[in-house]
Scaffold this motif. Structure first.
Motif, PDB file in Angstrom:
ATOM      1  N   LYS A 274       7.877  -6.986  -7.251  1.00  0.00           N
ATOM      2  CA  LYS A 274       7.393  -8.337  -7.426  1.00  0.00           C
ATOM      3  C   LYS A 274       6.220  -8.133  -6.318  1.00  0.00           C
ATOM      4  O   LYS A 274       5.292  -8.599  -6.812  1.00  0.00           O
ATOM      5  CB  LYS A 274       8.057  -8.943  -6.620  1.00  0.00           C
ATOM      6  CG  LYS A 274       9.689  -8.995  -7.860  1.00  0.00           C
ATOM      7  CD  LYS A 274       9.891  -9.688  -9.191  1.00  0.00           C
ATOM      8  CE  LYS A 274      10.885  -9.847  -9.602  1.00  0.00           C
ATOM      9  NZ  LYS A 274      10.093 -10.088 -11.008  1.00  0.00           N
ATOM     10  N   LEU A 275       6.020  -7.487  -5.582  1.00  0.00           N
ATOM     11  CA  LEU A 275       4.750  -7.412  -4.259  1.00  0.00           C
ATOM     12  C   LEU A 275       3.758  -6.716  -5.034  1.00  0.00           C
ATOM     13  O   LEU A 275       2.994  -7.512  -5.266  1.00  0.00           O
ATOM     14  CB  LEU A 275       5.160  -6.209  -3.348  1.00  0.00           C
ATOM     15  CG  LEU A 275       4.405  -5.974  -2.045  1.00  0.00           C
ATOM     16  CD1 LEU A 275       4.818  -7.963  -1.835  1.00  0.00           C
ATOM     17  CD2 LEU A 275       5.331  -5.383  -1.225  1.00  0.00           C
ATOM     18  N   LEU A 276       4.036  -5.845  -6.236  1.00  0.00           N
ATOM     19  CA  LEU A 276       2.633  -5.041  -6.890  1.00  0.00           C
ATOM     20  C   LEU A 276       2.115  -6.168  -8.245  1.00  0.00           C
ATOM     21  O   LEU A 276       1.304  -5.533  -8.279  1.00  0.00           O
ATOM     22  CB  LEU A 276       3.004  -3.954  -7.865  1.00  0.00           C
ATOM     23  CG  LEU A 276       3.136  -2.336  -6.161  1.00  0.00           C
ATOM     24  CD1 LEU A 276       2.974  -1.018  -6.385  1.00  0.00           C
ATOM     25  CD2 LEU A 276       2.702  -3.124  -5.369  1.00  0.00           C
TER      26      LEU A 276
ATOM     27  N   LEU B  58      11.945   0.322   7.723  1.00  0.00           N
ATOM     28  CA  LEU B  58      11.790   0.395   5.909  1.00  0.00           C
ATOM     29  C   LEU B  58      10.800   1.357   5.667  1.00  0.00           C
ATOM     30  O   LEU B  58      10.097   2.242   5.195  1.00  0.00           O
ATOM     31  CB  LEU B  58      10.766  -1.253   6.526  1.00  0.00           C
ATOM     32  CG  LEU B  58      12.013  -2.025   5.692  1.00  0.00           C
ATOM     33  CD1 LEU B  58      11.263  -3.222   5.717  1.00  0.00           C
ATOM     34  CD2 LEU B  58      12.796  -1.915   4.819  1.00  0.00           C
ATOM     35  N   ILE B  59       9.723   1.522   7.311  1.00  0.00           N
ATOM     36  CA  ILE B  59       8.806   2.674   7.239  1.00  0.00           C
ATOM     37  C   ILE B  59       8.707   3.906   8.191  1.00  0.00           C
ATOM     38  O   ILE B  59      10.008   3.207   9.607  1.00  0.00           O
ATOM     39  CB  ILE B  59       7.394   1.875   6.927  1.00  0.00           C
ATOM     40  CG1 ILE B  59       6.376   1.153   8.754  1.00  0.00           C
ATOM     41  CG2 ILE B  59       7.202   1.463   5.949  1.00  0.00           C
ATOM     42  CD1 ILE B  59       5.229   1.639   8.312  1.00  0.00           C
ATOM     43  N   GLN B  60       8.186   5.242   8.101  1.00  0.00           N
ATOM     44  CA  GLN B  60       8.543   5.914   9.600  1.00  0.00           C
ATOM     45  C   GLN B  60       6.811   6.548   9.562  1.00  0.00           C
ATOM     46  O   GLN B  60       5.827   6.246   8.223  1.00  0.00           O
ATOM     47  CB  GLN B  60       9.265   6.858   8.874  1.00  0.00           C
ATOM     48  CG  GLN B  60       8.649   7.658   7.613  1.00  0.00           C
ATOM     49  CD  GLN B  60      10.146   8.398   7.023  1.00  0.00           C
ATOM     50  OE1 GLN B  60      10.731   9.262   7.127  1.00  0.00           O
ATOM     51  NE2 GLN B  60       9.426   9.616   5.623  1.00  0.00           N
TER      52      GLN B  60
ATOM     53  N   ALA C 233       0.810  -0.812  -0.284  1.00  0.00           N
ATOM     54  CA  ALA C 233       0.063  -0.140   0.148  1.00  0.00           C
ATOM     55  C   ALA C 233       0.860   1.321  -0.190  1.00  0.00           C
ATOM     56  O   ALA C 233       0.593   2.389  -0.505  1.00  0.00           O
ATOM     57  CB  ALA C 233      -0.718   0.008   1.507  1.00  0.00           C
ATOM     58  N   LEU C 234       1.700   0.857   0.808  1.00  0.00           N
ATOM     59  CA  LEU C 234       3.233   2.629   0.840  1.00  0.00           C
ATOM     60  C   LEU C 234       3.579   2.382  -0.719  1.00  0.00           C
ATOM     61  O   LEU C 234       4.625   3.329  -0.342  1.00  0.00           O
ATOM     62  CB  LEU C 234       3.700   2.384   2.332  1.00  0.00           C
ATOM     63  CG  LEU C 234       2.538   2.531   3.830  1.00  0.00           C
ATOM     64  CD1 LEU C 234       4.018   2.490   4.851  1.00  0.00           C
ATOM     65  CD2 LEU C 234       2.206   3.808   3.573  1.00  0.00           C
ATOM     66  N   LEU C 235       4.010   1.633  -1.099  1.00  0.00           N
ATOM     67  CA  LEU C 235       4.745   1.716  -2.047  1.00  0.00           C
ATOM     68  C   LEU C 235       3.693   2.175  -3.478  1.00  0.00           C
ATOM     69  O   LEU C 235       3.972   2.529  -4.091  1.00  0.00           O
ATOM     70  CB  LEU C 235       4.931  -0.089  -2.512  1.00  0.00           C
ATOM     71  CG  LEU C 235       6.736  -0.144  -1.754  1.00  0.00           C
ATOM     72  CD1 LEU C 235       6.450  -1.649  -2.360  1.00  0.00           C
ATOM     73  CD2 LEU C 235       7.874   0.401  -2.081  1.00  0.00           C
ATOM     74  N   GLN C 236       2.320   2.290  -3.488  1.00  0.00           N
ATOM     75  CA  GLN C 236       1.606   2.989  -4.204  1.00  0.00           C
ATOM     76  C   GLN C 236       1.135   4.287  -3.876  1.00  0.00           C
ATOM     77  O   GLN C 236       0.563   4.582  -4.953  1.00  0.00           O
ATOM     78  CB  GLN C 236       0.254   2.093  -4.205  1.00  0.00           C
ATOM     79  CG  GLN C 236       0.416  -0.264  -4.774  1.00  0.00           C
ATOM     80  CD  GLN C 236      -0.539   0.034  -4.892  1.00  0.00           C
ATOM     81  OE1 GLN C 236      -1.288  -1.742  -3.739  1.00  0.00           O
ATOM     82  NE2 GLN C 236      -1.434  -0.062  -6.146  1.00  0.00           N
TER      83      GLN C 236
END
Lengths: 130, 130
Positions: free
Chosen positions: A87-89, A57-59, A22-25
């Motif tokens: 790969k994830l998406l 990895l996230i903040q 989700a955070l990559l989108q």
DNA sequence: TACATGTTTAGCTATATGACTAAATATAAT
DNA sequence: ATTATATTTAGTCATATAGCTAAACATGTA
């Protein structure tokens, strides 16, 4: 402790991979939006977010009562984020349904999401299997 | 089930990362050598190897009574092995001591390692069976 | 102030995981 | 065939993890 291992532990859970996807989108998502996406209790999603944050990895960025999460720019151990994103998406069984759910979530205000989550704390429409 | 998730689960354990690091330094290692390296029961190391193999990262080649493990050439999901190798082998708290242990192990024949492991099944000191 | 609200922490329970020993399996040696 | 040996599987146990609810915390609003 071992930071490198923490990265793999953080990614070794389906719901945490869903958060990553989700955070990559979307650049930023608030805790209640991610809770809505996963379909788990707020406390559960909060723990997952804490673990991902702890791995580096996230903040989280606090804005009033909301906390907005996003990917960290300077990733630990030069983590290959481009590969993960690719790969994830494209991995159906993890994010396919989430893409639509996310699109819907983004059309609503966080306020409405939170309000509904509050209302659904106890017995929603039986859609609470697990 | 989810193959992509399996990769992270496989790497989310210190002893399995140690195995990966070992196989990134030596082309092939037999089960007893890896057992010796980890310092755990043979059955335990066997289960770790099975999980890594099931994730698609490593493979086993049977040669008589021995099974030699090695990295898979065609890695699942284009796994970034170069990155893993780079970070893993330079992460002190995981592999530093193992490098010396491995060097010692490589000077011995697998036969000797297995013999000692058998002898050490119960209490390592003084239990010189035969 | 008091209250409302978004998030996190605490406490609990069920399942997953990693360790061990013992038994089973597969192969080599006698 | 019988025995020995390297590895795996089965069975058990303790710890770790992920889920929940309720309480606490932090912050905005009346």
């Amino acid at each position: 402790m071992n930071d490198f291992l923490l990265i793999f532990k953080a990614l070794a859970d389906r719901n945490r991979l869903r958060i990553m996807a989700a955070l990559l989108q979307y650049d930023e998502l608030c805790a209640c939006q991610l809770t809505e996406l996963l379909g788990v209790a707020g406390a559960t999603s909060s723990r997952h977010l804490a673990q991902l944050q702890n791995s580096g990895l996230i903040q989280g960025r606090k804005k009033g009562r909301w906390v907005f999460y996003s990917m960290v720019e300077e990733l630990p151990y030069d983590f290959p984020l481009t590969w993960l994103q690719d790969k994830l998406l494209s991995t159906k069984d993890i994010v396919e349904d989430d893409k639509k759910r996310l699109a819907t979530i983004m059309t609503e205000s966080p306020e409405n999401i939170c309000r509904r989550q509050r209302g659904e704390e106890f017995g929603d429409a039986g859609e609470f299997k697990k």
